[in-house]
Enzyme design. Structure first.
Site, PDB file in Angstrom:
ATOM      1  N   LYS A 110     -44.666  59.591   3.579  1.00  0.00           N
ATOM      2  CA  LYS A 110     -46.002  58.990   3.507  1.00  0.00           C
ATOM      3  C   LYS A 110     -46.138  57.886   4.544  1.00  0.00           C
ATOM      4  CE  LYS A 110     -45.383  55.236   0.278  1.00  0.00           C
ATOM      5  NZ  LYS A 110     -45.693  54.474  -0.880  1.00  0.00           N
ATOM      6  N   LYS A 153     -37.212  51.542  -3.123  1.00  0.00           N
ATOM      7  CA  LYS A 153     -37.249  50.235  -2.461  1.00  0.00           C
ATOM      8  C   LYS A 153     -35.931  49.493  -2.610  1.00  0.00           C
ATOM      9  CE  LYS A 153     -42.182  49.124  -2.576  1.00  0.00           C
ATOM     10  NZ  LYS A 153     -43.172  48.098  -2.950  1.00  0.00           N
ATOM     11  N   LYS A 164     -46.202  50.870   5.426  1.00  0.00           N
ATOM     12  CA  LYS A 164     -45.879  49.679   6.206  1.00  0.00           C
ATOM     13  C   LYS A 164     -44.383  49.563   6.473  1.00  0.00           C
ATOM     14  CE  LYS A 164     -48.698  47.838   3.123  1.00  0.00           C
ATOM     15  NZ  LYS A 164     -49.665  47.063   2.342  1.00  0.00           N
TER      16      LYS A 164
HETATM   17  P1  TYM Z   1     -50.026  49.280  -1.822  1.00  0.00           P
HETATM   18  O1  TYM Z   1     -50.386  47.904  -1.355  1.00  0.00           O
HETATM   19  O2  TYM Z   1     -48.725  49.838  -1.424  1.00  0.00           O
HETATM   20  O3  TYM Z   1     -51.143  50.299  -1.358  1.00  0.00           O
HETATM   21  C1  TYM Z   1     -52.524  50.084  -1.600  1.00  0.00           C
HETATM   22  C2  TYM Z   1     -53.230  51.400  -1.933  1.00  0.00           C
HETATM   23  O4  TYM Z   1     -53.104  52.330  -0.843  1.00  0.00           O
HETATM   24  C3  TYM Z   1     -52.594  53.565  -1.313  1.00  0.00           C
HETATM   25  N1  TYM Z   1     -51.748  54.154  -0.264  1.00  0.00           N
HETATM   26  C4  TYM Z   1     -51.887  55.408   0.216  1.00  0.00           C
HETATM   27  N2  TYM Z   1     -52.778  56.379  -0.069  1.00  0.00           N
HETATM   28  C5  TYM Z   1     -52.657  57.549   0.610  1.00  0.00           C
HETATM   29  N3  TYM Z   1     -51.725  57.757   1.579  1.00  0.00           N
HETATM   30  C6  TYM Z   1     -50.819  56.805   1.899  1.00  0.00           C
HETATM   31  N4  TYM Z   1     -49.918  57.018   2.847  1.00  0.00           N
HETATM   32  C7  TYM Z   1     -50.874  55.562   1.208  1.00  0.00           C
HETATM   33  N5  TYM Z   1     -50.154  54.407   1.271  1.00  0.00           N
HETATM   34  C8  TYM Z   1     -50.699  53.576   0.368  1.00  0.00           C
HETATM   35  C9  TYM Z   1     -51.783  53.207  -2.545  1.00  0.00           C
HETATM   36  O5  TYM Z   1     -51.623  54.316  -3.390  1.00  0.00           O
HETATM   37  C10 TYM Z   1     -52.634  52.114  -3.159  1.00  0.00           C
HETATM   38  O6  TYM Z   1     -53.684  52.672  -3.907  1.00  0.00           O
HETATM   39  N6  TYM Z   1     -48.710  48.599  -6.605  1.00  0.00           N
HETATM   40  C11 TYM Z   1     -49.850  48.733  -5.700  1.00  0.00           C
HETATM   41  C12 TYM Z   1     -50.792  47.559  -5.739  1.00  0.00           C
HETATM   42  C13 TYM Z   1     -51.285  47.213  -7.088  1.00  0.00           C
HETATM   43  C14 TYM Z   1     -52.254  47.913  -7.852  1.00  0.00           C
HETATM   44  C15 TYM Z   1     -52.404  47.161  -9.047  1.00  0.00           C
HETATM   45  C16 TYM Z   1     -52.985  49.062  -7.635  1.00  0.00           C
HETATM   46  C17 TYM Z   1     -50.903  46.139  -7.830  1.00  0.00           C
HETATM   47  N7  TYM Z   1     -51.583  46.090  -8.995  1.00  0.00           N
HETATM   48  C18 TYM Z   1     -53.288  47.589 -10.039  1.00  0.00           C
HETATM   49  C19 TYM Z   1     -53.870  49.484  -8.633  1.00  0.00           C
HETATM   50  C20 TYM Z   1     -54.009  48.745  -9.832  1.00  0.00           C
HETATM   51  C21 TYM Z   1     -49.322  48.865  -4.277  1.00  0.00           C
HETATM   52  O7  TYM Z   1     -48.260  48.422  -3.954  1.00  0.00           O
HETATM   53  O8  TYM Z   1     -50.210  49.375  -3.400  1.00  0.00           O
END
Ligand code: TYM
Length: 332
Positions: free
Chosen positions: A195, A112, A198
């Site tokens: 992957k 990032k 967004k």
């Molecule tokens: P974020 O908002 O990027 O994504 C949310 C969830 O979606 C999953 N994900 C995917 N799974 C499969 N294929 C994909 N292409 C794909 N893109 C996204 C992510 O793995 C995630 O589970 N840091 C985290 C948010 C967070 C969090 C937490 C998660 C903050 N605190 C505590 C678990 C526990 C994030 O940015 O997810």
């Protein structure tokens, strides 16, 4: 009941198919057996610049999509991260336990910050995984259901929990990531080795829950495949077709083999048309329910406030223990 914690960033109006398959759809199935905390992580979203009015809107929209996809606010604690100050407070303490080198090894930060330029990337983006550790540890979560891209962050969370427990006495449950092999990573339709995300280069590879069904269908029909024309799963040689097969299998609750058999000798166009139907059938009720929920933001805010009370109760208890163990004098 064992505890699960998971969250998503409200960084756009709509969640995408990767979020749905990798996380949200799994959460729905886990609500009954777990004491579940599902968070809209708006403090994580601000680690890259956000337009304030959009962020408010996206926070409500993300919460609405959780509910529309089947998270029951009566059963699970569905709340907004910034409503529970303990997240930021524990993150500060954990910052002091994390090595600079340790944080520097987080690959998502490297990716990032490269994208945003290392001079403009914020310190918040750097410490982002530590806030995530605070999210998880405050609730003594046993299990964290996420996609593959979050594995390293959950590993850091485990390390921090163990470090704290060793130095200051048993305080935190050490959480285990739950990353399902088949669904851990959904790929971009235009670039099936990256992957679905967004922040992808173009919208064309991204299937958004709130998209118009015609747009969804068009994106699927234009998905990159290959020239050998055979409908067969092979992640290495046929990443585009394999991604489509995974998406179809997961959403239809079928095995990849049964789909390969059904489509033997048929063309990619046929397969894509069937998948487009499957995806729009999945998204349509969620989109409609989301839009309905968003017509009454006051009601949505009430639901979130109630959940924040419940979350605060648990989080405050953990934080108080941490402060005591650290020797942070309590206010009396
Ligand atoms: P974020 O908002 O990027 O994504 C949310 C969830 O979606 C999953 N994900 C995917 N799974 C499969 N294929 C994909 N292409 C794909 N893109 C996204 C992510 O793995 C995630 O589970 N840091 C985290 C948010 C967070 C969090 C937490 C998660 C903050 N605190 C505590 C678990 C526990 C994030 O940015 O997810």
């Amino acid at each position: 009941k064992p505890v699960i914690f998971s969250g998503m960033q409200p960084s756009s109006d709509s969640l995408h198919l990767g979020n749905y398959i990798g996380a949200l759809s799994q959460w729905v199935g886990m609500q009954q057996t777990f004491d579940a905390f599902f968070c809209v992580v708006n403090l994580h979203a601000i680690t890259v610049p956000q337009d304030p009015a959009s962020l408010v809107k996206r926070t409500r929209s993300t919460a609405a999509q959780y509910i529309a996809a089947g998270i029951d606010p009566e059963q699970s604690t569905l709340f907004v991260q910034s409503h529970v100050p303990a997240h930021a407070e524990l993150a500060w303490v954990l910052n002091t336990l994390t090595g600079f080198g340790e944080a520097s090894r987080m690959t998502q930060f490297k990716d990032k910050s490269q994208r945003h330029g290392s001079d403009t990337a914020s310190v918040g983006l750097f410490t982002y995984p530590i806030l995530m550790a605070a999210d998880i540890l405050l609730y003594q979560a046993d299990t964290v259901p996420v996609g593959e891209d979050q594995r390293q962050h959950v590993e850091l969370t485990r390390d921090l929990a163990e470090r704290f427990n060793t130095r200051y006495g048993q305080t935190f449950t050490v959480p285990t990531p739950q990353i399902l092999k088949e669904t851990a990573k959904i790929y971009d339709l235009q670039d099936p080795t990256a992957k679905m995300s967004k922040s992808a280069a173009t919208e064309a590879g991204l299937l958004s829950i709130l998209d118009d069904p015609a747009v969804t269908a068009k994106k699927i029909m234009r998905a990159v495949t290959d020239t050998d024309g055979e409908i067969r799963f092979d992640r290495e040689l046929k990443p585009g077709v394999s991604n489509l097969l995974t998406i179809f299998a997961v959403l239809a609750g079928r095995t990849v083999e049964s789909i390969e058999r059904e489509f033997e000798g048929r063309g990619y166009g046929d397969l894509k048309k069937t998948i487009a139907e499957q995806v729009t059938n999945t998204f349509t009720p969620i989109r409609e329910r989301t839009n309905e929920l968003l017509t009454d933001p006051a009601e949505l805010d009430r639901i979130l406030a109630k959940a924040a009370d419940r979350a605060s109760e648990v989080a405050e208890k953990t934080l108080a223990t941490v402060y005591d163990r650290f020797g942070l004098l309590r206010r009396r």
